[in-house]
Design a protein around this motif. Structure first.
Motif, short mmCIF file in Angstrom:
data_model
loop_
_atom_site.label_atom_id
_atom_site.label_comp_id
_atom_site.label_asym_id
_atom_site.label_seq_id
_atom_site.Cartn_x
_atom_site.Cartn_y
_atom_site.Cartn_z
N MET A 155 0.85 -1.17 0.00
CA MET A 155 0.00 0.00 0.00
C MET A 155 0.89 1.23 0.00
O MET A 155 1.91 1.28 0.66
CB MET A 155 -0.89 -0.02 1.24
CG MET A 155 -1.91 1.07 1.24
SD MET A 155 -3.15 0.65 2.47
CE MET A 155 -3.34 2.20 3.24
N SER A 156 0.47 2.26 -0.73
CA SER A 156 1.29 3.45 -0.88
C SER A 156 0.46 4.70 -0.63
O SER A 156 -0.74 4.72 -0.86
CB SER A 156 1.86 3.47 -2.30
OG SER A 156 2.44 4.72 -2.55
N ALA A 157 1.12 5.74 -0.20
CA ALA A 157 0.44 7.02 0.00
C ALA A 157 0.54 7.89 -1.25
O ALA A 157 0.16 9.03 -1.23
CB ALA A 157 1.03 7.75 1.20
N GLN A 158 1.04 7.33 -2.34
CA GLN A 158 1.17 8.09 -3.58
C GLN A 158 -0.20 8.29 -4.20
O GLN A 158 -1.07 7.45 -4.08
CB GLN A 158 2.07 7.33 -4.56
CG GLN A 158 3.48 7.14 -4.05
CD GLN A 158 4.16 8.46 -3.76
OE1 GLN A 158 4.08 9.38 -4.55
NE2 GLN A 158 4.81 8.56 -2.62
N PRO A 159 -0.40 9.41 -4.91
CA PRO A 159 -1.68 9.66 -5.56
C PRO A 159 -2.00 8.57 -6.57
O PRO A 159 -1.12 8.09 -7.28
CB PRO A 159 -1.49 11.00 -6.27
CG PRO A 159 -0.24 11.58 -5.74
CD PRO A 159 0.55 10.48 -5.14
N VAL A 160 -3.24 8.18 -6.62
CA VAL A 160 -3.68 7.17 -7.57
C VAL A 160 -3.74 7.76 -8.97
O VAL A 160 -3.40 7.13 -9.94
CB VAL A 160 -5.07 6.61 -7.17
CG1 VAL A 160 -5.58 5.64 -8.21
CG2 VAL A 160 -4.99 5.95 -5.81
N HIS A 161 -4.18 9.01 -9.07
CA HIS A 161 -4.33 9.68 -10.34
C HIS A 161 -3.29 10.79 -10.43
O HIS A 161 -3.34 11.75 -9.68
CB HIS A 161 -5.73 10.28 -10.48
CG HIS A 161 -6.80 9.29 -10.17
ND1 HIS A 161 -7.12 8.27 -11.02
CD2 HIS A 161 -7.59 9.14 -9.09
CE1 HIS A 161 -8.08 7.55 -10.47
NE2 HIS A 161 -8.37 8.05 -9.30
N GLY A 162 -2.35 10.64 -11.37
CA GLY A 162 -1.30 11.64 -11.50
C GLY A 162 -1.82 12.94 -12.10
O GLY A 162 -2.83 12.97 -12.77
N ASP A 221 -4.86 -2.34 13.00
CA ASP A 221 -3.80 -3.33 13.26
C ASP A 221 -3.10 -3.73 11.97
O ASP A 221 -1.87 -3.84 11.92
CB ASP A 221 -4.39 -4.57 13.94
CG ASP A 221 -4.80 -4.31 15.38
OD1 ASP A 221 -4.31 -3.34 15.98
OD2 ASP A 221 -5.63 -5.08 15.90
N GLU A 222 -3.87 -3.91 10.90
CA GLU A 222 -3.29 -4.28 9.61
C GLU A 222 -2.44 -3.14 9.05
O GLU A 222 -1.36 -3.35 8.52
CB GLU A 222 -4.40 -4.67 8.61
CG GLU A 222 -3.90 -5.03 7.24
CD GLU A 222 -3.01 -6.27 7.19
OE1 GLU A 222 -2.33 -6.44 6.16
OE2 GLU A 222 -2.97 -7.05 8.16
N ILE A 223 -2.91 -1.93 9.18
CA ILE A 223 -2.15 -0.78 8.71
C ILE A 223 -0.83 -0.66 9.46
O ILE A 223 0.23 -0.46 8.87
CB ILE A 223 -2.98 0.52 8.86
CG1 ILE A 223 -4.15 0.49 7.88
CG2 ILE A 223 -2.12 1.76 8.65
CD1 ILE A 223 -5.18 1.56 8.11
N GLU A 259 6.37 -3.48 8.60
CA GLU A 259 7.06 -4.29 7.59
C GLU A 259 7.89 -3.39 6.66
O GLU A 259 9.03 -3.72 6.34
CB GLU A 259 6.06 -5.09 6.75
CG GLU A 259 5.56 -6.33 7.43
CD GLU A 259 4.57 -7.08 6.55
OE1 GLU A 259 4.33 -6.68 5.38
OE2 GLU A 259 4.02 -8.09 7.03
N ARG A 260 7.30 -2.29 6.21
CA ARG A 260 8.01 -1.38 5.32
C ARG A 260 9.20 -0.74 6.02
O ARG A 260 10.24 -0.49 5.39
CB ARG A 260 7.07 -0.31 4.79
CG ARG A 260 6.21 -0.78 3.63
CD ARG A 260 5.56 0.37 2.91
NE ARG A 260 4.76 1.21 3.76
CZ ARG A 260 3.48 1.06 3.99
NH1 ARG A 260 2.83 0.07 3.46
NH2 ARG A 260 2.83 1.88 4.79
N ALA A 261 9.07 -0.46 7.29
CA ALA A 261 10.15 0.18 8.04
C ALA A 261 11.36 -0.75 8.18
O ALA A 261 12.49 -0.28 8.30
CB ALA A 261 9.65 0.62 9.41
N THR A 262 11.13 -2.05 8.18
CA THR A 262 12.23 -3.00 8.35
C THR A 262 12.88 -3.39 7.04
O THR A 262 13.88 -4.08 7.04
CB THR A 262 11.76 -4.27 9.08
OG1 THR A 262 10.72 -4.90 8.32
CG2 THR A 262 11.25 -3.94 10.47
N ARG A 263 12.33 -2.94 5.94
CA ARG A 263 12.93 -3.28 4.62
C ARG A 263 14.11 -2.43 4.31
O ARG A 263 14.37 -1.40 4.64
CB ARG A 263 11.90 -3.10 3.51
CG ARG A 263 10.83 -4.16 3.57
CD ARG A 263 9.90 -3.99 2.40
NE ARG A 263 8.67 -4.73 2.70
CZ ARG A 263 7.55 -4.59 2.03
NH1 ARG A 263 7.49 -3.75 1.03
NH2 ARG A 263 6.51 -5.29 2.32
#
Length: 97
Positions: A1-8, A85-87, A93-97
């Motif tokens: 999941m990303s916080a990037q805009p879906v529509h550029g 909890d899922e978020i 997980e992303r922080a440990t990559r």
């Protein structure tokens, strides 16, 4: 999941300029009148900043190309959801990559 805009948008500009005119132009129907009523009552400083930030978010939602589809899915109960909890798990997980 990303916080990037879906529509550029071209040149990385937001769909709605973060200005009184930009917000006003983007709002649908009576929401524009509500925006101006709050805007005219707000004092310069944090209160005005809050009004602009709140209504900018609403204007962004009003201009979302997927707005009607998302609204219909929410009304029908078919909009995908997740738990906090899922978020949190995904963020860790992303922080440990």
């Amino acid at each position: 999941m990303s916080a990037q805009p879906v529509h550029g948008n071209p040149a990385g500009r937001p769909r709605v300029p973060r200005t009184i005119g930009g917000i006003s132009d983007a709002l649908r129907g009576s929401r524009r009148a509500q925006f101006f009523a709050e805007l005219l009552e707000a004092q310069q400083g944090p209160e005005l900043d809050c009004v602009l930030s709140t209504w900018w978010g609403r204007a962004m939602l009003d201009t979302d190309p997927e707005r009607d589809r998302v609204h219909a899915a929410a009304e029908a109960g078919t909009l995908p959801t997740t738990t906090m909890d899922e978020i949190l798990r995904r963020r860790q997980e992303r922080a440990t990559r």
